[in-house]
Motif scaffolding. Structure first.
Motif, PDB file in Angstrom:
ATOM      1  N   LEU A  46     -24.054 -21.412   6.951  1.00 25.15           N
ATOM      2  CA  LEU A  46     -24.647 -22.214   6.944  1.00 25.15           C
ATOM      3  C   LEU A  46     -24.518 -23.698   7.280  1.00 25.15           C
ATOM      4  O   LEU A  46     -23.772 -24.398   8.079  1.00 25.15           O
ATOM      5  N   ILE A  47     -26.080 -24.202   7.901  1.00 24.82           N
ATOM      6  CA  ILE A  47     -26.527 -26.211   8.916  1.00 24.82           C
ATOM      7  C   ILE A  47     -26.988 -26.622   8.058  1.00 24.82           C
ATOM      8  O   ILE A  47     -28.090 -26.791   7.533  1.00 24.82           O
ATOM      9  N   GLY A  48     -26.854 -27.961   8.504  1.00 26.85           N
ATOM     10  CA  GLY A  48     -27.441 -28.626   8.011  1.00 26.85           C
ATOM     11  C   GLY A  48     -26.408 -30.406   7.657  1.00 26.85           C
ATOM     12  O   GLY A  48     -25.379 -30.001   7.678  1.00 26.85           O
ATOM     13  N   ALA A  49     -27.144 -31.681   8.524  1.00 26.31           N
ATOM     14  CA  ALA A  49     -26.573 -32.270   8.262  1.00 26.31           C
ATOM     15  C   ALA A  49     -25.759 -33.310   6.998  1.00 26.31           C
ATOM     16  O   ALA A  49     -26.354 -34.088   6.189  1.00 26.31           O
TER      17      ALA A  49
ATOM     18  N   ALA B 113     -19.533 -26.753   0.079  1.00 32.19           N
ATOM     19  CA  ALA B 113     -19.088 -28.356  -0.034  1.00 32.19           C
ATOM     20  C   ALA B 113     -17.516 -28.338   0.047  1.00 32.19           C
ATOM     21  O   ALA B 113     -16.735 -28.988   0.312  1.00 32.19           O
ATOM     22  N   GLU B 114     -17.022 -27.405  -0.992  1.00 32.15           N
ATOM     23  CA  GLU B 114     -14.973 -27.482  -0.509  1.00 32.15           C
ATOM     24  C   GLU B 114     -15.022 -26.910   0.728  1.00 32.15           C
ATOM     25  O   GLU B 114     -14.545 -26.940   0.991  1.00 32.15           O
ATOM     26  N   PHE B 115     -15.982 -25.820   0.286  1.00 37.42           N
ATOM     27  CA  PHE B 115     -14.996 -24.579   2.264  1.00 37.42           C
ATOM     28  C   PHE B 115     -15.455 -25.561   3.124  1.00 37.42           C
ATOM     29  O   PHE B 115     -14.582 -25.522   3.755  1.00 37.42           O
ATOM     30  N   TYR B 116     -16.593 -26.223   3.266  1.00 37.25           N
ATOM     31  CA  TYR B 116     -16.382 -27.289   4.879  1.00 37.25           C
ATOM     32  C   TYR B 116     -15.837 -28.346   4.318  1.00 37.25           C
ATOM     33  O   TYR B 116     -14.392 -28.708   5.696  1.00 37.25           O
TER      34      TYR B 116
ATOM     35  N   LYS C 204      -9.211 -28.017  11.188  1.00 38.46           N
ATOM     36  CA  LYS C 204      -9.705 -28.331  12.357  1.00 38.46           C
ATOM     37  C   LYS C 204      -8.831 -29.878  12.574  1.00 38.46           C
ATOM     38  O   LYS C 204      -8.366 -29.386  13.599  1.00 38.46           O
ATOM     39  N   GLU C 205      -8.801 -30.543  11.614  1.00 38.22           N
ATOM     40  CA  GLU C 205      -8.206 -31.717  12.201  1.00 38.22           C
ATOM     41  C   GLU C 205      -6.794 -32.004  12.225  1.00 38.22           C
ATOM     42  O   GLU C 205      -6.312 -32.032  13.112  1.00 38.22           O
ATOM     43  N   LEU C 206      -5.852 -30.839  11.680  1.00 39.08           N
ATOM     44  CA  LEU C 206      -4.307 -29.993  11.280  1.00 39.08           C
ATOM     45  C   LEU C 206      -4.441 -29.537  13.042  1.00 39.08           C
ATOM     46  O   LEU C 206      -2.981 -29.795  13.249  1.00 39.08           O
TER      47      LEU C 206
END
Length: 193
Positions: A77-80, A128-131, A138-140
């Motif tokens: 899924l993509i979207g801002a 939302a939880e997945f993202y 990624k931050e870690l």
């Protein structure tokens, strides 16, 4: 559109009734290489299912240097999302790195259906939880892993992407220079032989 249905079902099952209603919101489009799905400083209104292709999410610093934040590889899924939820201008453009096939829906229309279809609302929450978890992961990785570890994890997460997109996009995603990536790849190649 069957790919969209299958993809959503793997996240959280939805009833046939919900699918019938939701599927009417989506329309098929093609996104050409280098074309933007959402640009910087625009208000996001759409969400899309990426059926084929690769899209990058990135930001640009004050010196006009681009940093790849995320790659979306089909199916995805993509979207801002931040812009969609806060109704503020988008800060992270999304651009096709390859030719893409997408199914687009108006986010507000989709959100209105949450009241009618609770399985759709549950699906939205799980997405939302997945993202959120992906962002934290990624931050870690950026903070705790060295460049080699990040590169090896990238190759595992996106096994075919290196053959499809330019190396400088991968280097940007990893937080290193293209020269560093080239050196890293050479060292790994030497170790494997």
């Amino acid at each position: 559109m069957e790919n969209l249905k299958s993809y959503l079902s793997t996240i959280s099952p939805i009833s046939e009734e919900t699918w019938t209603a939701v599927s009417q919101l989506f329309t098929f489009e093609q996104l050409n290489e280098k074309e933007f799905f959402i640009e910087e400083n625009k208000y996001a209104e759409k969400i899309a299912f990426l059926e084929e292709g690769c899209v990058r999410a990135f930001f640009t610093n004050n010196e006009a240097k681009e940093y790849n934040k995320q790659f979306f590889v089909a199916p995805s899924l993509i979207g801002a999302y931040t812009s969609l939820l806060t109704k503020t201008p988008n800060l992270i453009p999304q651009q096709a790195l390859t030719e893409c096939k997408i199914w687009i829906a108006d986010f507000n229309e989709l959100e209105k259906m949450y009241e009618l279809y609770h399985d759709l609302e549950r699906l939205g929450r799980k997405i939302a939880e997945f993202y959120f978890l992906e962002k934290e992961k990624k931050e870690l990785e950026m903070a705790l892993q060295n460049a080699t570890e990040r590169y090896l994890k990238f190759r595992k997460q996106f096994p075919n992407l290196e053959q499809v997109i330019p190396q400088y996009h991968i280097a940007s995603y990893l937080g290193i220079s293209a020269t560093q990536l080239s050196r890293l790849r050479k060292n790994l190649h030497t170790v494997n032989y």
